[in-house]
Design an enzyme around this catalytic site. Sequence first.
Site, mmCIF file in Angstrom:
data_model
loop_
_atom_site.group_PDB
_atom_site.id
_atom_site.type_symbol
_atom_site.label_atom_id
_atom_site.label_comp_id
_atom_site.label_asym_id
_atom_site.label_seq_id
_atom_site.Cartn_x
_atom_site.Cartn_y
_atom_site.Cartn_z
ATOM 1 N N GLU A 1 -8.794 -13.484 -0.552
ATOM 2 C CA GLU A 1 -8.025 -13.832 0.647
ATOM 3 C C GLU A 1 -8.722 -14.967 1.380
ATOM 4 O OE1 GLU A 1 -6.861 -11.943 4.952
ATOM 5 O OE2 GLU A 1 -6.511 -10.702 3.172
ATOM 6 N N ASP B 1 2.226 2.104 3.337
ATOM 7 C CA ASP B 1 3.213 1.175 3.891
ATOM 8 C C ASP B 1 4.631 1.679 3.651
ATOM 9 O OD1 ASP B 1 1.103 -0.604 4.347
ATOM 10 O OD2 ASP B 1 1.469 -1.711 2.495
ATOM 11 N N GLU C 1 -10.830 -6.807 -3.599
ATOM 12 C CA GLU C 1 -10.614 -7.831 -2.579
ATOM 13 C C GLU C 1 -11.846 -7.930 -1.678
ATOM 14 O OE1 GLU C 1 -7.523 -8.670 1.077
ATOM 15 O OE2 GLU C 1 -6.756 -7.925 -0.836
ATOM 16 N N ASP D 1 -4.915 -13.810 9.895
ATOM 17 C CA ASP D 1 -3.845 -13.742 8.879
ATOM 18 C C ASP D 1 -2.668 -14.659 9.192
ATOM 19 O OD1 ASP D 1 -5.118 -11.862 7.257
ATOM 20 O OD2 ASP D 1 -4.355 -10.179 8.412
ATOM 21 N N ASP E 1 -9.925 -11.693 11.644
ATOM 22 C CA ASP E 1 -8.949 -11.928 10.583
ATOM 23 C C ASP E 1 -7.560 -12.096 11.196
ATOM 24 O OD1 ASP E 1 -7.908 -12.107 8.077
ATOM 25 O OD2 ASP E 1 -8.330 -10.053 7.482
ATOM 26 N N HIS F 1 -10.625 -14.029 4.549
ATOM 27 C CA HIS F 1 -11.845 -13.285 4.261
ATOM 28 C C HIS F 1 -12.965 -14.228 3.835
ATOM 29 C CE1 HIS F 1 -9.464 -9.329 3.303
ATOM 30 N NE2 HIS F 1 -9.259 -9.792 4.521
ATOM 31 N N ASP G 1 -4.577 -13.812 -1.880
ATOM 32 C CA ASP G 1 -3.851 -13.562 -0.642
ATOM 33 C C ASP G 1 -3.887 -14.857 0.163
ATOM 34 O OD1 ASP G 1 -3.243 -10.994 -1.286
ATOM 35 O OD2 ASP G 1 -4.404 -10.048 0.303
ATOM 36 N N ASP H 1 -0.332 -12.627 2.622
ATOM 37 C CA ASP H 1 -0.888 -11.576 3.479
ATOM 38 C C ASP H 1 -0.981 -12.184 4.880
ATOM 39 O OD1 ASP H 1 -2.206 -9.540 4.703
ATOM 40 O OD2 ASP H 1 -3.934 -9.524 3.367
ATOM 41 N N HIS I 1 0.869 -1.177 0.000
ATOM 42 C CA HIS I 1 0.000 0.000 0.000
ATOM 43 C C HIS I 1 0.911 1.234 0.000
ATOM 44 C CE1 HIS I 1 -2.237 -3.136 2.236
ATOM 45 N NE2 HIS I 1 -3.356 -2.572 1.798
#
Length: 439
Positions: free
Chosen positions: A270, A106, A234, A311, A309, A273, A298, A341, A103
């Site tokens: 993802e 980031d 996404e 991850d 989430d 998700h 992802d 991710d 991003h």
Amino acid sequence: MTEQFFNKVNKIQFEGTNSTNPLAFRYYDENQIVLGKTMKEHLRFAACYWHNFCWTGSDIFGAGTFERPWIQATGNQLQLAEQKAKVAFEFFEKLGVPYFCFHDADIAPEGNSLKEFHSNVNHIADIFEKEMDRTGVQLLWGTANLFSNARFCAGGSTNPNPELFAYAAAQVKHAMDVTHRLGGQNYVLWGGREGYDTLLNTDLKQEGEQYARFLKMVIEHKHKIGFKGKLLIEPKPQEPTKHQYDYDTATVAGFLHKHGIAGEVHVNIEANHATLAGHSFHHEIATACAEGIMGSIDANRGDMQNGWDTDQFPNDVAECTLVMHEILKNGGLDTGGFNFDTKLRRQSCERDDLFIGHIGGMDTMAKSLLNAAKLIEDAPLSDFVEQRYAGWQEKLGQSIMTGDQSLESLSKLVLETNINPKQESGRQELLENIVNRYV
């Protein structure tokens, strides 16, 4: 920074299934040929910038546990961002991933204005260009962060304030330009704040129209600048908002068709998700392939005991085998890839833990690819499905699908010929047993 941050880690190598080295691949041999392509070409692995280099390991109950010296409350933030970029490419190069993702927020400090933010992002992009040339690492996708800053608390494209909509458009335009400049394969839009927390203050129709207009402007800009990659949405059902408009893949597909932009936008799916939406990872991939909007992935997982989430790194070979099977049937990922991710657990605070987590995820997907390739070659699933639907290739099935039949004509046919079909077994348990033999 003059010395390497990961100075105790060398380039990760493939050592095979007998290896006990935690800093080596057991299944991911990037040069192994599988169904006519190398593993590297099939999997197109990427590492993300945000969790790996922008997160300190903090949570709502405690401070960070990771050593991230480039994250400081004071000091020259642009110089710290430069340091972070050097560490990131050291990691990408040693891990051997061919791609990365980011991003805009980031990679560079936002500064005191959007103009300053753009300047900072451009400065880091200059460093990226040099590091990409040096290492050969490429950009899988870039995106704009329209969810972290307080200004986006009510969304970006769906915000009640048109000035905020304009600000979001300016930020996305610049992120797209930078992604294009860096040779990005895709551009992603994640609507973390494009939704609502309460319907008491929300005009659903208005926000839906705003979102559609925003997407159309993104599409227009893509073609204007000559960006050849895919635009990806996404899906996620909720978190941080109570309800997000890109709830799942089927919802996205319906929205694209409603607004006449199907074919212009695909999905970045993802795994975590998918489970938050009440689906399996396998389901979301199969839906995207069926709808013709499969884009990128992802790769992660959630925790069945947590409702958020988490991850985590993927480690379920059985599920990932089915995912890979769908992707291979669909012809592969094209411009997409498997982006990790993923977050380390807060107690995984050694520097090499970042490599170990990714190695495990990459080996999981590599083993799943090998399993799926064998399923494709032997075809026990596809042969069964083809036979199960064989009637649709015969006279009656074809006449229904071509529009030659009506309710009246079918009713007459059934009554006159005494059609009396009986149930047939779907053989679910048999097929599940077959899959387990490959896993």
